[in-house]
Scaffold this motif. Structure first.
Motif, short mmCIF file in Angstrom:
data_model
loop_
_atom_site.label_atom_id
_atom_site.label_comp_id
_atom_site.label_asym_id
_atom_site.label_seq_id
_atom_site.Cartn_x
_atom_site.Cartn_y
_atom_site.Cartn_z
N ARG A 36 0.79 -1.23 0.00
CA ARG A 36 0.00 0.00 0.00
C ARG A 36 0.83 1.28 0.00
O ARG A 36 0.27 2.37 -0.11
N GLY A 37 2.13 1.16 0.14
CA GLY A 37 2.98 2.34 0.16
C GLY A 37 3.24 2.82 1.58
O GLY A 37 2.51 2.50 2.52
N ILE A 38 4.30 3.62 1.74
CA ILE A 38 4.73 4.02 3.08
C ILE A 38 3.73 4.96 3.76
O ILE A 38 3.66 5.03 4.98
N THR A 39 2.93 5.68 2.97
CA THR A 39 1.95 6.58 3.57
C THR A 39 0.86 5.81 4.32
O THR A 39 0.15 6.39 5.15
N ALA A 40 0.74 4.53 4.04
CA ALA A 40 -0.27 3.70 4.72
C ALA A 40 0.23 3.20 6.07
O ALA A 40 -0.54 2.60 6.83
N THR A 82 -2.44 0.73 11.57
CA THR A 82 -2.38 -0.23 10.45
C THR A 82 -1.34 -1.30 10.70
O THR A 82 -1.55 -2.47 10.36
N VAL A 83 -0.23 -0.92 11.33
CA VAL A 83 0.81 -1.92 11.60
C VAL A 83 0.34 -2.91 12.67
O VAL A 83 0.53 -4.12 12.54
N ALA A 84 -0.29 -2.39 13.71
CA ALA A 84 -0.81 -3.27 14.76
C ALA A 84 -1.82 -4.26 14.17
O ALA A 84 -1.78 -5.46 14.47
N ALA A 85 -2.71 -3.75 13.33
CA ALA A 85 -3.71 -4.62 12.72
C ALA A 85 -3.06 -5.67 11.82
O ALA A 85 -3.43 -6.85 11.84
N GLU A 86 -2.09 -5.24 11.02
CA GLU A 86 -1.41 -6.17 10.11
C GLU A 86 -0.67 -7.26 10.87
O GLU A 86 -0.61 -8.41 10.44
N ALA A 87 -0.13 -6.90 12.04
CA ALA A 87 0.62 -7.87 12.84
C ALA A 87 -0.28 -8.67 13.77
O ALA A 87 0.21 -9.58 14.47
N GLY A 88 -1.57 -8.34 13.81
CA GLY A 88 -2.48 -9.05 14.71
C GLY A 88 -2.19 -8.74 16.16
O GLY A 88 -2.23 -9.62 17.03
N ALA A 143 11.65 3.04 -0.71
CA ALA A 143 10.58 3.81 -0.08
C ALA A 143 11.05 4.42 1.24
O ALA A 143 10.73 5.58 1.56
N LEU A 144 11.82 3.68 2.01
CA LEU A 144 12.33 4.19 3.28
C LEU A 144 13.34 5.31 3.05
O LEU A 144 13.34 6.31 3.78
N ILE A 145 14.19 5.17 2.04
CA ILE A 145 15.16 6.22 1.74
C ILE A 145 14.43 7.51 1.36
O ILE A 145 14.86 8.61 1.73
N ALA A 146 13.33 7.37 0.64
CA ALA A 146 12.56 8.56 0.23
C ALA A 146 11.99 9.31 1.43
O ALA A 146 11.67 10.50 1.33
N GLU A 147 11.89 8.63 2.56
CA GLU A 147 11.34 9.26 3.77
C GLU A 147 12.39 9.94 4.63
O GLU A 147 12.06 10.53 5.66
N THR A 148 13.66 9.88 4.23
CA THR A 148 14.72 10.43 5.09
C THR A 148 14.58 11.92 5.37
O THR A 148 14.97 12.35 6.46
#
Length: 200
Positions: free
Chosen positions: A25-29, A34-40, A108-113
């Protein structure tokens, strides 16, 4: 191998959830929810491990670097220097579904620096480690047993730039397309470094 604590296992599970979200979904998601939900996992449990989203992103980036380094370290040494070097470099290029996803997430992570200075620190440290690895590969191919020579440092930098550039080109083709051409280019460069040393 040292046992991994339950806390570290949960942190790794969250990092893997971050990777999946970025890939799908991209880093903006990426958010705490969302991470907690994805990891259960409950949001509160996530916050017990990472007090901020920035900390979670930084850990995810660091774990990705660690796992890539572990793959390279796990390669069995070979008397064939070119084959050994090629195997190591291939672990860092988007040649398999796993490494392709890793390469995309890393970009994607580098783009967030700009928004996350901690990611810039991780990016720069990873680049330093890679440059050292590629320099040592060049020195090995040139038969150097002491500190890498200036020629090996130049070749190491060129080799890293080649691998990075090829990686970007590979992302422009479908994952199912032929990747042999990229491997051949790296292999040719490794042979060039090795052969050039003979004439030095």
């Amino acid at each position: 191998m040292a046992a991994v604590s339950p806390r570290e296992e949960r942190k790794a599970r969250l990092a893997e959830a971050v990777w999946r979200i970025i890939a799908e979904r991209g880093i903006t998601a990426v958010s705490v929810r969302t991470v907690a939900a994805e990891a259960g996992m409950a949001v509160g449990s996530l916050r017990n491990l990472f007090s901020t989203q920035t900390g979670l992103l930084e850990f995810s980036a660091e774990l990705m670097v660690e796992r890539a380094a572990a793959r390279v370290t796990a390669i069995t040494p070979s008397t064939d220097a070119v084959a050994y070097a090629l195997a190591a470099i291939c672990e860092l290029m988007p040649l398999t579904p796993e490494t392709r996803r890793e390469f995309e997430i890393n970009i994607a992570l580098i783009a967030e620096t700009p928004a996350h200075p901690g990611l810039a620190r991780i990016r720069d440290h990873a680049h330093t480690q890679l440059l050292d690895l590629f320099t040592r590969i060049a020195a090995m191919l040139r038969g150097e047993t002491a500190a890498p020579s200036p020629a090996s440092r130049t070749n190491g930098r060129r080799l890293l730039a080649l691998a990075d550039g090829l990686g970007l080109h590979l992302l422009h083709q479908r994952a199912s397309d032929d990747i042999g051409w990229a491997v051949d280019i790296v292999r040719d460069e490794l042979h060039r470094i090795k052969s050039a040393a003979i004439g030095d």
